[in-house]
Design a protein around this motif. Structure first.
Motif, PDB file in Angstrom:
ATOM      1  N   SER A 191       0.824  -1.212   0.000  1.00 12.07           N
ATOM      2  CA  SER A 191       0.000   0.000   0.000  1.00 12.07           C
ATOM      3  C   SER A 191       0.852   1.253   0.000  1.00 12.07           C
ATOM      4  CB  SER A 191      -0.926   0.004   1.227  1.00 12.07           C
ATOM      5  OG  SER A 191      -1.616   1.225   1.348  1.00 12.07           O
ATOM      6  N   ARG A 223      -1.629   3.422   3.054  1.00 10.48           N
ATOM      7  CA  ARG A 223      -1.513   2.920   4.424  1.00 10.48           C
ATOM      8  C   ARG A 223      -2.448   3.675   5.392  1.00 10.48           C
ATOM      9  NH1 ARG A 223       3.681   2.852   2.446  1.00 10.48           N
ATOM     10  NH2 ARG A 223       4.328   4.771   3.473  1.00 10.48           N
ATOM     11  N   ARG A 245      -6.208   3.604  10.333  1.00 16.36           N
ATOM     12  CA  ARG A 245      -6.999   2.589  11.044  1.00 16.36           C
ATOM     13  C   ARG A 245      -6.461   1.190  10.755  1.00 16.36           C
ATOM     14  NH1 ARG A 245     -11.074  -1.017  10.482  1.00 16.36           N
ATOM     15  NH2 ARG A 245     -12.655  -1.120  12.148  1.00 16.36           N
ATOM     16  N   GLU A 246      -6.152   0.911   9.494  1.00 18.15           N
ATOM     17  CA  GLU A 246      -5.674  -0.423   9.135  1.00 18.15           C
ATOM     18  C   GLU A 246      -4.227  -0.639   9.593  1.00 18.15           C
ATOM     19  OE1 GLU A 246      -8.038  -2.264   8.350  1.00 18.15           O
ATOM     20  OE2 GLU A 246      -9.348  -0.527   8.122  1.00 18.15           O
ATOM     21  N   MET A 305      -4.460  -1.711  13.162  1.00 14.74           N
ATOM     22  CA  MET A 305      -4.898  -3.101  13.253  1.00 14.74           C
ATOM     23  C   MET A 305      -3.755  -4.048  12.934  1.00 14.74           C
ATOM     24  SD  MET A 305      -7.616  -4.868  14.016  1.00 14.74           S
ATOM     25  CE  MET A 305      -9.083  -3.884  13.659  1.00 14.74           C
ATOM     26  N   LEU A 306      -2.944  -3.685  11.943  1.00 16.44           N
ATOM     27  CA  LEU A 306      -1.820  -4.532  11.541  1.00 16.44           C
ATOM     28  C   LEU A 306      -0.716  -4.547  12.594  1.00 16.44           C
ATOM     29  CD1 LEU A 306      -0.229  -6.119   9.314  1.00 16.44           C
ATOM     30  CD2 LEU A 306       0.653  -3.891   8.576  1.00 16.44           C
ATOM     31  N   ASP A 330     -12.404   1.726  17.797  1.00 12.14           N
ATOM     32  CA  ASP A 330     -11.431   1.165  16.863  1.00 12.14           C
ATOM     33  C   ASP A 330     -10.155   0.805  17.617  1.00 12.14           C
ATOM     34  OD1 ASP A 330     -12.842   1.334  14.420  1.00 12.14           O
ATOM     35  OD2 ASP A 330     -12.370   3.472  14.245  1.00 12.14           O
TER      36      ASP A 330
END
Length: 405
Positions: free
Chosen positions: A58, A61, A64-65, A68-69, A144
């Protein structure tokens, strides 16, 4: 019975053998009659590997993701450490930051803790179990997953210690405490038995990376006693606590150098109100942290402004300032990446005359030129050439007799 929060960093749990060694140590602490809560980082270089994977798949990037990663590394480590503890006969439960009740703001990749509600952690302790919490993570007010940023596991540990009213927060790392200079530069450097929060924060600001500055600020603000120790030797380390007014304070406690910054100079700036405000507002709007600032004496209505920024931000800062050059009426902008800072820190500096003169005399005797100077009540920092920084540290360590016991 004492309640202790123990934090273990990535090198401390870097592989299966290290994980079992840490589990054995936690088990010994429990068998001595203590209650233990653990905060654990991702194993070894796993966070770096996850960041590299993200860059491969990505360009955007999303925050939020990314959170999570990145927090997956801590979740993996906490589950493995619990398994190792069960093999030691110690009942343990793993908890994500969310399950541990760590609530943060919504600023992804660098969230800040706004509340800790450790009901499940207390319930596990009451049941005689060891809670193992994934570090550097929480849940936002929008529900989140959030990441606290680099060094965030230290902050997790301190926040849990405060919320649980723990007797101490032990920060286990790959060094045996806080030293009065970098032992790689000064072999005679000594481990400090005790530091005040203010001294540690000044050392952080001067370039000392451990423990993380955010965690020390949190500990100071909430009165949490820190004990920085080695997860490899288990020997007593450095206590970081409130300043003890009854004890005589060292004039200089430590010498710290930092080569992570660069210098920008804006030349020929009109010496009029509002120029500096426009300059530094533009940098702030790009989230560029400015450290030291120096403005020369006005000559014929113009002046030069020099300031330092992190190396990683140098190109962006240069572009921002160059874009403002015409608006500011400046003659030019120069960048200098080859600088370093050297600092002396000590609570006793507040009342001891002659410290500044001694530092300048020491550097002069070594033929080291000072380019910028910054001071606080207990810290004196000089900008010098990066290629003489180690020599400056050695000379100052000797001049202030910090090798003595």
């Amino acid at each position: 019975m004492a309640l202790v929060v123990q934090k273990f960093g990535g090198t401390s749990v870097g592989d299966g053998e290290r994980m079992r060694t840490v589990a054995d140590y936690i088990a010994r602490t429990v068998r001595r009659g203590n209650q233990v809560v653990v905060a654990v980082s991702a194993m070894g270089k796993e966070t770096d590997q996850l960041l590299h994977l993200a860059s491969e798949v990505s360009a955007t990037r999303p925050g939020r993701e990314m959170d999570m990663l990145i927090t997956a590394g801590e979740r993996k480590a906490m589950a493995l450490l619990c398994m190792a503890l069960h093999d030691q006969g110690i009942p343990a439960d793993s908890f994500t930051g969310s399950q541990a009740g760590i609530v943060t703001d919504t600023d992804h990749t660098r969230a800040k803790i706004v509340a800790v509600r450790p009901d499940r952690i207390r319930k596990a302790l009451d049941a005689g179990r060891v809670p193992v919490v994934g570090g550097a993570q929480g849940v936002s007010v929008d529900r989140d997953v959030t990441f606290l940023g680099r060094g965030g596991t230290d902050t997790t540990a301190v926040a849990l210690a405060k919320a649980l009213d723990a007797d101490a927060c032990e920060i286990y790392t790959d060094v045996s405490g806080v030293f009065n200079a970098d032992p790689r530069i000064v072999p005679e450097a000594r481990r400090l038995k005790r530091l005040s929060f203010e001294e540690m924060l000044e050392m952080n600001a001067a370039g000392c990376p451990k423990p993380a500055m955010r965690s020390v600020e949190f500990a100071r603000n909430h009165g949490v006693r820190l004990h920085v120790r080695s997860a490899f030797t288990w020997e007593p380390g450095t206590w970081i606590t409130e300043e003890d007014a009854s004890m005589e304070q060292a004039i200089v406690s430590a010498v710290v150098s930092d080569s992570s910054e660069a210098k920008l100079t804006v030349t020929g700036v009109p010496d009029t109100p509002g120029i500096a405000a426009r300059l530094f507002r533009a940098l702030a709007d790009r989230s560029i942290n400015v450290d030291m600032v120096e403005q020369n004496v006005s000559m014929a209505g113009t002046t030069d402004i020099s300031f330092t920024v992190p190396h990683d931000d140098l190109s962006t800062a240069h572009a921002v300032v160059d874009g403002l050059r015409v608006e500011l009426g400046a003659v030019g902008v120069t960048a200098d990446p080859d600088i370093a800072t050297v600092s002396i820190i000590g609570a006793g500096m507040k009342t001891q005359p002659g410290v500044t003169a001694a530092m300048f005399e020491t550097l002069a005797a070594e033929g080291i030129n000072i380019e910028m100077i910054s001071t606080s009540a207990i810290r004196l920092t000089c900008v010098i050439r990066s290629d003489v920084a180690e020599r400056a540290v050695v000379a100052l360590h000797k001049a202030f007799e910090l090798e003595a016991g």
